[in-house]
Design an enzyme around this catalytic site. Structure first.
Site, mmCIF file in Angstrom:
data_model
loop_
_atom_site.group_PDB
_atom_site.id
_atom_site.type_symbol
_atom_site.label_atom_id
_atom_site.label_comp_id
_atom_site.label_asym_id
_atom_site.label_seq_id
_atom_site.Cartn_x
_atom_site.Cartn_y
_atom_site.Cartn_z
ATOM 1 N N GLY A 244 0.807 -1.211 0.000
ATOM 2 C CA GLY A 244 0.000 0.000 0.000
ATOM 3 C C GLY A 244 0.836 1.256 0.000
ATOM 4 O O GLY A 244 1.972 1.247 -0.482
ATOM 5 N N SER A 245 0.285 2.302 0.609
ATOM 6 C CA SER A 245 0.935 3.613 0.528
ATOM 7 C C SER A 245 2.121 3.711 1.476
ATOM 8 O O SER A 245 2.230 2.988 2.455
ATOM 9 C CB SER A 245 -0.071 4.715 0.871
ATOM 10 N N GLY A 249 2.259 2.338 5.265
ATOM 11 C CA GLY A 249 3.245 1.275 5.450
ATOM 12 C C GLY A 249 4.305 1.629 6.471
ATOM 13 O O GLY A 249 4.689 0.799 7.299
ATOM 14 N N GLU A 268 5.460 -3.273 1.081
ATOM 15 C CA GLU A 268 5.770 -2.915 -0.308
ATOM 16 C C GLU A 268 5.003 -1.635 -0.556
ATOM 17 O O GLU A 268 3.770 -1.643 -0.574
ATOM 18 C CB GLU A 268 5.341 -4.081 -1.204
ATOM 19 N N CYS A 305 1.639 -0.437 -8.614
ATOM 20 C CA CYS A 305 2.822 0.085 -7.913
ATOM 21 C C CYS A 305 4.029 0.110 -8.848
ATOM 22 O O CYS A 305 5.003 0.791 -8.574
ATOM 23 C CB CYS A 305 3.124 -0.738 -6.667
#
Lengths: 518, 518
Positions: A244-245, A249, A268, A305
């Site tokens: 995620g962001s 994260g 990630e 991503c």
């Protein structure tokens, strides 16, 4: 104080904890949320209950019990479970339709993602089915030493919004954890609670088919960020995986680190994945690149991503031609439905900011509730003179930032300022004189040559991850069979003889096949 | 403002930074420390200068330059360097004599440790000398994918006090980092600054012999704990390895995590390494165990992180007999010189505390400046009723805590309270009914059967590390060739064809040998 009926009987609205779908019966049961129709921005029934701390405690307890039972099962059972989940997932008539509503992703994309998801599950199954797959290595030196992979324990999987199958309830992290011998508690992503519940139902059927007596996979629904920290902070949790962001994260990684017993957090966090166009790019290459770049920038609504979000393009006629081809494609782009209304709102707000910092050179068709394609361009000299790194901020959506450079020295300065990335691509012909190449390797987990970074192959040599802040642990990949390594640790067994070591291993119910290599 | 002459010309008193021995010339040069004669507790000349922040900055800059150069060198050059260091270390006439003074360790022990240290260096060299040793794996699928190990960058090695060779300036962490392609900045342990400087001189000669043009290994001396945090916080540092106390290690791990760019901290923090004596221990086993246990408790002054510091012994006649044999040996123990006066002071203070918590049942001879052997004993029921975990506190020195248990249920309760350990041993015959065994595996990095945990073999299957708080990262071993994995990350190279990928790899000067496996 009564049990509420399900609004839509086929989609459970509560948590799947300790092998049961929980129905909240106390006064807190009005606390909840819905998904949103990605195309109309309207709330989508049913109403989902926020998981409570009591449910989390129950899940933690059940996961601990499950960990003990599961660590003693054979590789074959683990493989059977993963295959059964893949079978059940392939047979969920309403799943893709629900996810289409919740995520706005095209059916073809979701079909491909389902294939990838079941493929992942089966690939992990294949890798652990044989008796040697517990990675036991032994030597009959004196003393005899064995080494085997020991599962870390219950893993909290924080599902991603942008891959509602491949990085969600039954996605790669769940598959890797189950393959490694760890139970999973999934904190579902609030953007697709319905798809999450339907996936959990499929996993439940798989567990029932195999008569799994413990809570190997559990599901918690919540739209409250503080609940995620409660999950990561729960003493039963032994590791966290997150996609995620950066903001979310890094906060989660901090929670994992500040526990009385710190645990690893494999986050990630995304990147802008710089695309370096060399002056050696040929005219033939240029045409192909414009097409593939357009696809990679706008595909899945630009919400990958690995989206190539930053383009370093040389000044001059050839660079101008490439930019013109990109502009033409983006200008004609019909727009994309994003994952939900909040994603669109954020895209528009970040776009507005970006347009104040950099020249908007292309903008596609605008339609209600859709994100239009955008390209911005800036001169390298301007970017290098700016005091903040606005050009490195990831914008989720069908857009990209272009930076035009006059000479290699500007490129080198840009490279020096770049932060850690999932991927970096070179486009053009590499000449022998590229001393800056090592800096690019230093920056990323994957270095590509005339390739776009989207479409991450599930392969043992894939590396999906990268230096901070692209991930919180660049030593592990979130994609491919190596992702399993995140959830095990080495355990050495030492005894006077191999027979004694085997005696101990049997008592541990490890059932290994010996391998006499050193 | 003048250069001070060295007091003892053969031992440099300053830092080895950027390929030079630095001589402080400003007013701060009176800030420093000495080692202490371990036997007499008297200060040992020379005076060592505290490394300054300016020297750290210089070292960081030089390490960054070195990282770039070194990552492009062949496995053969790395191997040559490790072998050259081993050669030079074997040829340091004053090194062991100086370390004897500084650490109080016996010459035979230091000789064995030197052998182990050079053996480690040569083992790493052998593992990386061949061209395939960069761990390059490639496939010619479409697209072609390569994966190779990429060095993380400059590693800060925090040397241990108790292994002045094997876990110090040229110890396992330095060998692993150099093998992995990372430059090293060693923060020497202030208990043996002289031995550290002499070791650095040996490494300097090795680097000169190979005409290494960069600062691959640098040495900083300091007795100021805050300086360690400055080192771990320096932007040039990419990873930290640490061997030492829990307090110092956890603080360092926190510094690593709170940097603007967090870095991994591999801390090996020690343990009490519980020894579980089963009721099935035979009379023959008992005699052997009493001997080996005594050796393991008192060897090296009881200052090993794998010292068996906690003994769970059954109540009853057989257990009484084992305890009596241990008591007899400890009562007759002549005492040990500890690593320095501060270690002795801490040993005495912790012993006094322990004697207030548990019954002192054996105490060896007391002599000036020596630590006498000690055994304490407590009933399991008492221990289980206590509100804090005093019995789990590691005491560095020739002592152990015994806990006598009446039945298996007490053992199980003790296991439930135990925190993460480097090693756990079982003594006696394992019966088929040992459901508590898995809890022990959960607790430790190494599970032993009728073996003492001391004497850690340097072997690929060794695991020296364990669940928190035994280490800060239980997924890695600090001993054995796998220790190298701590300092690399996977880098994937993706191209349209294997030829293209090779083109990119050559430009990166990776010089791999291809391996077409999947």
């Amino acid at each position: 104080m009564m049990t509420k009926p399900f609004i839509t009987p086929t989609i459970p609205q509560g948590q799947f904890v300790a092998k049961q779908w929980q129905c909240p019966i106390d006064s807190h049961d009005t606390d909840g949320f819905t998904a949103f129709h990605a195309e109309t921005a309207q709330p989508l029934p049913p109403f989902f209950y926020q998981a409570s701390l009591a449910e989390l405690a129950l899940a933690g307890h059940a996961a601990r019990d499950a960990a003990r039972w599961y660590s003693q099962q054979s590789g074959q059972l683990r493989a059977d479970l993963l295959n059964a989940i893949a079978d059940e997932l392939s047979d969920c008539p309403h799943l893709l339709a629900r996810l289409q509503l919740e995520t706005g992703l095209a059916l073809a994309r979701l079909q491909a993602e389902l294939q990838r998801t079941t493929g992942q599950l089966r690939a992990f199954a294949a890798s652990i089915a044989t008796p040697t797959s517990r990675h036991v290595a032994a030597t009959d030196s004196t003393p005899a030493l064995w080494q085997l992979d020991w599962p870390l324990g219950p893993v909290a999987v924080f599902a991603a919004s942008n891959f509602p199958l491949a990085f969600s309830v039954a996605g790669g992290d769940t598959a890797a954890a189950l393959a490694a011998g760890c139970p999973v508690i999934v904190k579902a992503h609030p953007a697709h609670p319905g798809g999450s519940a339907l996936t959990m139902l499929a996993i439940e059927r798989a567990m029932q088919r195999l008569a799994i007596p413990v809570a190997l996979v559990q599901l918690l629904q919540s739209s409250d960020p503080s609940f995620s920290h409660a999950v990561a902070g729960h003493p039963a949790i032994a590791a966290v995986s997150f996609t995620g962001s950066k903001t979310a994260g890094l906060a989660l990684a901090q929670t994992c680190q500040q526990r009385p017993i710190p645990i690893p957090c494999f986050g990630e966090l995304g990147a802008v994945n710089p695309q370096v166009v060399l002056t050696t790019l040929s005219q033939t290459q240029r045409q192909g690149l414009a097409d593939s770049a357009f696809q990679a920038i706008t595909g899945s609504g630009g919400q990958l991503c690995t989206k190539p979000g930053l383009w370093l393009i040389p000044a001059g006629a050839a660079g101008d031609a490439l930019v013109a081809e990109l502009v033409e494609r983006i200008d004609n782009f019909a727009g994309a439905t994003l994952l939900g209304p909040s994603y669109l709102a954020r895209y528009e707000s970040l776009s507005m900011q970006r347009s104040a910092q950099s020249l908007l050179i292309a903008q596609g068709h605008a339609a209600a509730n859709r994100a239009c394609g955008r390209l911005w361009s800036a001169e390298a000299a301007t970017v290098l003179a700016s005091t903040d790194a606005w050009w490195q901020q990831e914008i989720f959506g069908p857009c990209a930032q272009i930076i035009r450079y006059q000479q290699t020295s500007e490129l080198v300065q840009l490279f020096a300022q770049l932060e850690g990335q999932l991927a970096v691509s070179l486009h053009g012909e590499l000449t022998d004189d590229a001393p800056w190449l090592e800096r690019l390797a230093e920056l990323c987990g994957r270095l590509l040559y005339n390739q776009l970074p989207t479409g991450v192959l599930v392969h043992p040599y894939m590396m999906h991850g990268g230096p901070f802040p692209a991930s919180t642990n660049p030593q592990h990949s979130a994609v491919g069979l190596a992702a399993m390594r995140r959830f095990v640790r080495p355990l050495c067994i030492q005894a006077a003889s191999l027979a004694d070591a085997q005696r101990l291993a049997l008592a541990l119910q490890v059932q290994p096949t010996l391998k006499n290599s050193s």
